[in-house]
Write an enzyme that holds these catalytic residues in place. Structure first.
Site, PDB file in Angstrom:
ATOM      1  N   LYS A  16      23.865 -31.852  10.174  1.00  0.00           N
ATOM      2  CA  LYS A  16      24.383 -33.188   9.873  1.00  0.00           C
ATOM      3  C   LYS A  16      23.372 -33.964   9.035  1.00  0.00           C
ATOM      4  O   LYS A  16      22.162 -33.866   9.277  1.00  0.00           O
ATOM      5  CB  LYS A  16      24.673 -33.930  11.187  1.00  0.00           C
ATOM      6  CG  LYS A  16      25.411 -35.255  11.015  1.00  0.00           C
ATOM      7  CD  LYS A  16      25.726 -35.893  12.378  1.00  0.00           C
ATOM      8  CE  LYS A  16      26.520 -37.176  12.245  1.00  0.00           C
ATOM      9  NZ  LYS A  16      26.836 -37.788  13.559  1.00  0.00           N
ATOM     10  N   SER A  36      31.704 -38.846  14.231  1.00  0.00           N
ATOM     11  CA  SER A  36      31.188 -38.965  12.894  1.00  0.00           C
ATOM     12  C   SER A  36      30.653 -37.648  12.312  1.00  0.00           C
ATOM     13  O   SER A  36      30.428 -37.574  11.111  1.00  0.00           O
ATOM     14  CB  SER A  36      30.067 -40.001  12.875  1.00  0.00           C
ATOM     15  OG  SER A  36      28.956 -39.550  13.615  1.00  0.00           O
ATOM     16  N   SER A  68      30.513 -38.424  18.814  1.00  0.00           N
ATOM     17  CA  SER A  68      30.493 -37.931  17.431  1.00  0.00           C
ATOM     18  C   SER A  68      30.328 -36.427  17.269  1.00  0.00           C
ATOM     19  O   SER A  68      30.501 -35.910  16.164  1.00  0.00           O
ATOM     20  CB  SER A  68      29.403 -38.649  16.635  1.00  0.00           C
ATOM     21  OG  SER A  68      29.814 -39.948  16.320  1.00  0.00           O
TER      22      SER A  68
END
Lengths: 434, 100
Positions: A32, A107, A131
């Protein structure tokens, strides 16, 4: 494929240790883009950090490459982790590989989409209010949010420190657990990590991957009514069928009540926004990040830099967090949110006196269509109803595919007691074997 | 405790002036249309947060301990590395905007 779904912000390689052996040797891993990678830009999905190149790597990245995994790229995300759809990224939305008209969740949407599309074997996400678990559920893969303090946050660009943990996403429970085995463990660079040999009841030599044995015989599964109420019927049916299968495999299910979770979303957003308003104060354009052309004074220059560098959702959260902490409102919002957080923690502690794991839908809804929730922030926040309690209570949680409804993936969430990762991995592996 | 955000019907109303004030505190400049949009959205969101009033006062007992380490000099970033991401530097220092 990668270009089609926009899973990556940056495709770049960090070679893993070729001499390593173990389950992650030769595996590919997507990271990420809020997790620092030395020499590879780390944007947080924001214009603010579009050109930021970290001078060091996060502890989790070093541990993965030392275990033989090769980083293949940095994945797209909601800006600074603030979103449930990966649509607030400054680098365009990521699409759900299962249905490209739908969002991958957020996310950590790029991480889940990369795994679901076969672009990486494993991915790292970060989970502040769901997330990791939300995109895992929406993309039909497995995601683990570890107990607070199990995994180092050194090198993770902070959004809400008291809530977030880095966690793995993979195609199977065992692969995700194997990645957790590699990244877990105390780190002198992160004072909030725990040495498991000093934690009562925790097993410092635990192998999470070995716990993926599907053996739920005699396990007690708590089913909280509050986390099913209000959920999409198709989601509820799919999750209930998966829980019934656990019963058929020897688990015992029992209905429980967690009244505090009705306030989890409110408490989560107040606390997360408050922490964000403080954390994101560092982005002033002086030491790193975008800097406006302003020839005004210090305050005017900062305000212009931040206007240009941040997107709408980040501004909303900084402003609401500032508001919730401001004179006259601190007691009304922030203090009450801390009370709610303590209440949630106590509710779960009491529940775990009687049950081993707590099962619910991960997300109360099926994946949104692209653009569907972007103009209505409150609607997006409400989708986090089932995931935020685990962050407030610092507990481990996993999302595992429970099946499909109308051709779309449905995730089952299992929450365990503090440092009870083996139990949730074991239960999730039984769901997966159905 | 001040309760000026609540209007007579108990709903949290936020006007443009309040949004501008908070944006000023947070050092975020907003366009006029953004101010109006945020005022409407903040009203909805803060009204939803009102439900926190129902939360009982709760004992917050957390087992927290300080984590200490010996105060020893360790290798850190070089000055060059520390400055590498800055937009403007001079003689090994960051250059900030003018103070006034």
């Amino acid at each position: 494929m990668a270009a089609d779904i926009n899973a990556f912000v940056t495709e770049a390689t960090i070679e893993g240790d070729a001499d390593a052996d173990g389950p992650l040797a030769d595996a590919t891993v997507a990271v990420k883009d809020n997790i620092s990678t030395e020499g590879i830009r780390t944007t947080c999905g924001s214009e603010m950090l579009a050109d930021y190149v970290p001078p060091y790597s996060a502890t989790v990245v070093d541990r993965l490459t030392e275990a033989g995994a090769t980083v293949v790229g940095k994945t797209n995300m909601d800006e600074f982790g603030m979103g449930t759809t990966t649509e607030t990224s400054a680098f365009g939305p990521t699409r759900n590989p299962v249905d490209t008209d739908r969002v991958p969740g957020g996310s950590s949407g790029g991480s889940a989409a990369a795994v679901a599309a076969g672009e990486a074997d494993v991915a790292l996400g970060s989970d502040t209010g769901g997330s990791v678990r939300c995109p895992a559920a929406f993309c039909g893969v497995v995601g683990i949010k570890p107990t607070y303090g199990l995994v180092s946050r050194y090198g993770l660009i902070a959004y809400a420190n008291s809530l977030e943990q880095i966690g793995p996403i993979a195609g199977t429970v065992e692969e995700a657990a194997a990645a957790l085995d590699v990244i877990a463990g105390d780190d002198p660079h992160d004072g909030t990590t725990r040495d498991l040999s000093e934690v009562t009841g925790a097993d410092p030599s635990a192998s999470y991957a070995a716990a993926a044995d599907g053996d739920v015989d005699g396990m007690t599964v708590g089913v909280p009514t509050e986390l099913f109420e209000g959920a999409d019927e198709r989601v509820v049916e799919t999750v209930e069928a998966a829980i019934a299968d656990l019963e058929a495999r020897g688990a015992e299910t029992t209905e429980i009540s967690l009244p505090s979770v009705e306030h989890a979303v409110q408490a989560y957003y107040v606390i997360a926004m408050a922490e964000a308003s403080s954390n994101l104060a560092r982005f002033d354009g002086v030491r790193y990040g975008h800097r406006g052309e302003s020839d005004g004074n210090w305050n005017e220059s900062f305000a212009e830099t931040r206007e240009e560098g941040f997107g709408a959702e980040v501004k909303r959260r900084i402003l609401l967090g500032t508001y919730a902490l401001s004179a006259g409102y601190h007691d009304k919002y922030y203090e009450k949110a801390q009370d709610a957080r303590a209440w949630v923690r106590q509710d779960f502690e009491a529940a775990f006196e009687d049950v081993d794991v707590i099962a619910s839908p991960t997300m109360p809804v099926l994946p949104f269509e692209l653009g569907e929730s972007l103009d209505d922030p409150l609607r997006m926040y409400l989708a986090d109803a089932n995931t935020t309690p685990a962050n407030l209570a610092n507990l481990p949680a996993i999302s595992v595919p429970a099946g499909e409804a109308d051709g779309l993936p449905v995730g089952l969430q299992l929450v365990g007691p503090k440092f009870g990762e083996e139990t949730i991995v074991r239960a999730a592996s039984a769901v997966e074997e159905r | 405790m001040s309760d000026t955000a609540a209007s007579d019907d108990g709903a949290a109303a936020v006007d443009a002036e309040e949004v501008r004030h908070v944006a000023d505190l947070a050092r975020v400049r907003l366009a006029d249309d953004e101010v109006d949009e945020f005022a409407a959205q903040f009203g909805d969101i803060l009204e939803y947060f009102e439900a926190l009033d129902e939360v009982p006062e709760t004992e917050r007992e957390e087992e927290l301990v300080n984590v200490m380490r010996p105060d020893e000099i360790e290798e850190g970033l070089s000055q060059e590395e520390a400055l590498a991401n800055a937009e403007e530097t001079e003689d090994g220092f960051f250059v900030g905007p003018k103070v006034s």
